[in-house]
Design a protein around this motif. Structure first.
Motif, mmCIF file in Angstrom:
data_model
loop_
_atom_site.group_PDB
_atom_site.id
_atom_site.type_symbol
_atom_site.label_atom_id
_atom_site.label_comp_id
_atom_site.label_asym_id
_atom_site.label_seq_id
_atom_site.Cartn_x
_atom_site.Cartn_y
_atom_site.Cartn_z
ATOM 1 N N ASN A 310 0.817 -1.212 0.000
ATOM 2 C CA ASN A 310 0.000 0.000 0.000
ATOM 3 C C ASN A 310 0.849 1.259 0.000
ATOM 4 O OD1 ASN A 310 -3.174 -0.435 0.422
ATOM 5 N ND2 ASN A 310 -2.071 -2.152 1.336
ATOM 6 N N TYR A 311 1.938 1.268 0.734
ATOM 7 C CA TYR A 311 2.847 2.410 0.681
ATOM 8 C C TYR A 311 3.451 2.553 -0.712
ATOM 9 C CZ TYR A 311 2.851 3.264 5.735
ATOM 10 O OH TYR A 311 2.500 3.597 7.014
ATOM 11 N N MET A 312 3.825 1.443 -1.314
ATOM 12 C CA MET A 312 4.423 1.495 -2.649
ATOM 13 C C MET A 312 3.403 1.950 -3.692
ATOM 14 S SD MET A 312 6.642 -2.019 -2.379
ATOM 15 C CE MET A 312 7.202 -2.006 -4.087
ATOM 16 N N ALA A 313 2.161 1.479 -3.562
ATOM 17 C CA ALA A 313 1.122 1.914 -4.493
ATOM 18 C C ALA A 313 0.890 3.416 -4.371
ATOM 19 C CB ALA A 313 -0.174 1.148 -4.215
ATOM 20 N N TYR A 314 0.897 3.920 -3.141
ATOM 21 C CA TYR A 314 0.759 5.373 -2.944
ATOM 22 C C TYR A 314 1.906 6.119 -3.607
ATOM 23 C CZ TYR A 314 1.197 9.842 -0.545
ATOM 24 O OH TYR A 314 1.366 11.174 -0.258
ATOM 25 N N GLU A 315 3.127 5.609 -3.477
ATOM 26 C CA GLU A 315 4.284 6.261 -4.095
ATOM 27 C C GLU A 315 4.203 6.227 -5.616
ATOM 28 O OE1 GLU A 315 7.576 5.405 -0.557
ATOM 29 O OE2 GLU A 315 7.519 4.133 -2.337
ATOM 30 N N GLN A 316 3.553 5.200 -6.168
ATOM 31 C CA GLN A 316 3.398 5.119 -7.619
ATOM 32 C C GLN A 316 2.457 6.194 -8.152
ATOM 33 O OE1 GLN A 316 4.960 2.230 -9.732
ATOM 34 N NE2 GLN A 316 6.118 2.955 -7.963
ATOM 35 N N LEU A 317 1.496 6.607 -7.341
ATOM 36 C CA LEU A 317 0.433 7.488 -7.807
ATOM 37 C C LEU A 317 0.676 8.951 -7.489
ATOM 38 C CD1 LEU A 317 -2.534 5.185 -6.777
ATOM 39 C CD2 LEU A 317 -1.675 5.577 -9.084
ATOM 40 N N TRP A 318 1.683 9.243 -6.678
ATOM 41 C CA TRP A 318 1.989 10.624 -6.337
ATOM 42 C C TRP A 318 3.482 10.870 -6.481
ATOM 43 C CZ3 TRP A 318 -1.442 14.459 -5.450
ATOM 44 C CH2 TRP A 318 -2.770 14.093 -5.214
ATOM 45 N N GLY A 319 3.853 12.107 -6.809
ATOM 46 C CA GLY A 319 5.257 12.469 -6.945
ATOM 47 C C GLY A 319 5.909 12.701 -5.602
ATOM 48 N N VAL A 320 6.016 11.654 -4.805
ATOM 49 C CA VAL A 320 6.612 11.748 -3.478
ATOM 50 C C VAL A 320 7.892 10.927 -3.466
ATOM 51 C CG1 VAL A 320 4.397 12.102 -2.346
ATOM 52 C CG2 VAL A 320 5.261 9.774 -2.644
ATOM 53 N N ARG A 321 8.683 11.121 -2.428
ATOM 54 C CA ARG A 321 9.910 10.359 -2.306
ATOM 55 C C ARG A 321 9.573 8.878 -2.152
ATOM 56 N NH1 ARG A 321 14.403 13.240 1.369
ATOM 57 N NH2 ARG A 321 15.595 11.638 0.283
ATOM 58 N N LYS A 322 10.197 8.071 -2.972
ATOM 59 C CA LYS A 322 9.854 6.649 -3.038
ATOM 60 C C LYS A 322 10.699 5.846 -2.053
ATOM 61 C CE LYS A 322 8.012 6.827 -7.707
ATOM 62 N NZ LYS A 322 7.745 8.264 -7.618
ATOM 63 N N TYR A 323 10.453 6.100 -0.773
ATOM 64 C CA TYR A 323 11.183 5.397 0.272
ATOM 65 C C TYR A 323 10.970 3.888 0.174
ATOM 66 C CZ TYR A 323 11.854 9.858 2.734
ATOM 67 O OH TYR A 323 12.210 11.124 3.090
ATOM 68 N N TYR A 324 9.720 3.472 0.108
ATOM 69 C CA TYR A 324 9.405 2.049 0.158
ATOM 70 C C TYR A 324 9.789 1.349 -1.147
ATOM 71 C CZ TYR A 324 7.023 2.489 4.630
ATOM 72 O OH TYR A 324 6.760 2.700 5.958
ATOM 73 N N VAL A 325 9.564 1.992 -2.263
ATOM 74 C CA VAL A 325 9.927 1.386 -3.549
ATOM 75 C C VAL A 325 11.426 1.117 -3.590
ATOM 76 C CG1 VAL A 325 10.125 1.802 -6.018
ATOM 77 C CG2 VAL A 325 7.985 2.331 -4.844
ATOM 78 N N ASP A 326 12.226 2.103 -3.223
ATOM 79 C CA ASP A 326 13.674 1.938 -3.288
ATOM 80 C C ASP A 326 14.188 0.984 -2.209
ATOM 81 O OD1 ASP A 326 13.689 3.603 -5.417
ATOM 82 O OD2 ASP A 326 14.525 5.336 -4.386
#
Length: 483
Positions: A310-326
């Motif tokens: 869910n955190y990663m999905a949120y990062e995919q949809l907004w231009g925020v720092r991708k802490y969880y993705v990275d």
């Protein structure tokens, strides 16, 4: 990220291009449209249950789902407590939400549940769901839900941070103003935000009254709470150096160990005590001198995957720092097999509550399916670069292999020194033997022959002692076995 097949993950160039186009187009679209998204289909189909609430529905996306019906009556009973405390009736809460109904409806993707097309139904959903969440955050605990079963208390905190299970923060704020009319000098927004962060185990901070918060997930997502102040833009800040290829990011944990890199897990609390600052799970460090990769301990249990997704999905949809993705990309590269998980577990980096190292491997290997990431803005680029430079030096691999294969016990250095001494004594004895041979042929140097003979005898003595020590060290394991 992930061990996906070619058809599941787009080519690297397509990923990068698609990610940039997606975020660029979304930034202008979001300003005029919904702010609470549904999970994209390709993410959902990997693990649909990760995005579904287990016990409670908040907002319209999971409205009236059968397995969540039990909590609807509980919401209304909790609302009666609010009415008694505030001396405000349902009518007054409805009137307040009617003024926000149009704005709130625009926050969601359409179409919604047919019942919610009716204004009164939508408003009632806002009142009951919003008041329930506000009271829960304000109280700060889940003790009141013990009567519903321990699993309810366990799952509810996670349900409230699902991407699709959100109410706009301005709805929660308006209800909070009605329930708590006198917040004190901090103001309603800052106080509500602090209560929410504390409830979800984050460090509470002061939030200015003109701060723009979309929903609870956004507030809790960023470990440093770099939330946006109204009228300002937060810079999307990452290292600017280009990374060669995320597909060859870093070797696996066992390969890094073979190259002489040591792993060290430490609790976040211990890191805070040592560094005297705020630390979080993303603070990974690599020491060039000790070749130690320090990673905060991660507890992996049955809720880890849904939280990360869910955190990663949120990062995919907004231009925020991708802490969880990275972070997931970094950990996914470390973890290829159960042996890698075993190494990280024994190093204190992974606290495995699943009881199976292969289960942890599957979680991280699948978390990256259909997740877009920007290789030019990788959060751990500097660490990955230094680790790769270390691994490219063959000497580091040879030295690590020598230490692993020949110096892996306390007796190994002694055995090595004994063997080396034996070799040196043999070389010296050979030299003196040659000297003795030539000097025996020269009768004028009889005195030197005495010296040579002395060293000859001394060499035989040392060689005998060394051989005895060598035999003892080799025989010792058998002796221990017999005893």
């Amino acid at each position: 990220m992930g061990r996906s097949s070619p058809e599941m993950t787009p080519p690297h160039s397509d990923i990068e291009k698609g990610c940039l186009e997606f975020e660029h187009g979304l930034s202008s679209f979001q300003k005029e449209s919904f702010t609470i998204f549904k999970v994209p289909h390709r993410l959902r189909e990997v693990n649909e249950k990760a995005y579904e609430p287990n016990v409670i529905s908040v907002g319209p996306y999971h409205y009236r789902k059968p397995h969540l019906a039990r909590m609807e009556g509980f919401k209304k009973r909790q609302f009666e407590n609010i009415v008694e405390k505030t001396h405000l009736g349902l009518h007054q809460f409805r009137e307040a939400m009617k003024h926000l109904e149009g704005k709130t409806r625009k926050c969601y993707e359409q179409p919604l549940h047919p019942d919610l097309e009716v204004e009164e139904k939508f408003v009632d959903m806002m009142v009951y769901d919003g008041c329930f969440v506000v009271q829960l955050i304000w109280i700060g605990h889940l003790y009141d839900f013990r009567e519903l079963g321990q699993h309810v208390s366990y799952d509810m905190r996670y349900d409230l941070l699902l991407l699709e299970n959100q109410l706009p923060f301005f709805v929660l704020l308006e209800l909070y103003r009605m329930i708590i009319p006198n917040p004190g000098p901090r103001g309603h927004l800052s106080q509500l935000a602090a209560f929410a962060l504390t409830f979800f185990g984050r460090h509470p901070i002061y939030v200015p009254e003109n701060t723009s918060i979309r929903h609870l997930l956004q507030l809790v997502h960023d470990p440093s709470q770099e939330i946006r102040v109204a009228g300002t833009e937060v810079e999307y800040c990452f290292p600017k150096n280009k990374f060669q290829s995320s597909r060859s990011l870093i070797p696996s944990a066992t390969e890094l160990e073979d190259a002489g890199i040591h792993f060290f897990g430490v609790s976040i609390q211990n890191m805070q005590n040592q560094e005297k600052g705020k630390m979080n799970m993303f603070d990974i460090e690599f020491d060039n001198d000790t070749k130690e990769l320090k990673i905060p301990t991660l507890k992996v249990d049955h809720s880890t995957e849904r939280t990360f997704r869910n955190y990663m999905a949120y990062e995919q949809l907004w231009g925020v720092r991708k802490y969880y993705v990275d972070y997931v990309l970094f950990m996914d590269k470390l973890i290829n097999t159960g042996k890698d998980v075993e190494l990280l577990r024994k190093s204190g980096i992974i606290d495995n509550w699943l009881g199976d190292d292969e289960a942890v491997t599957k979680i991280f290997n699948k978390l990256g399916y259909f997740v877009y990431y920007d290789t030019e803005a990788f959060y751990y680029e500097d660490i990955a670069d230094r680790v790769n430079k270390h691994c490219k030096r063959d000497w580091n691999k040879w030295k690590a292999k020598l230490k692993k294969d020949y110096f892996n016990t306390p007796w190994s250095p002694i055995s090595f020194l004994a063997g080396l001494l034996l070799l040196l004594i043999t070389i010296v004895q050979t030299i003196f033997s040659l000297l003795s041979y030539y000097q025996q042929r020269q009768e004028n140097y009889r005195s030197q022959s005495i010296i040579v003979a002395f060293f000859w005898c001394f060499g035989l003595l040392i060689r005998g002692l060394t051989s005895a020590l060598w035999e003892f060290l080799n025989f010792r394991p058998h002796l221990v076995t017999v005893l």
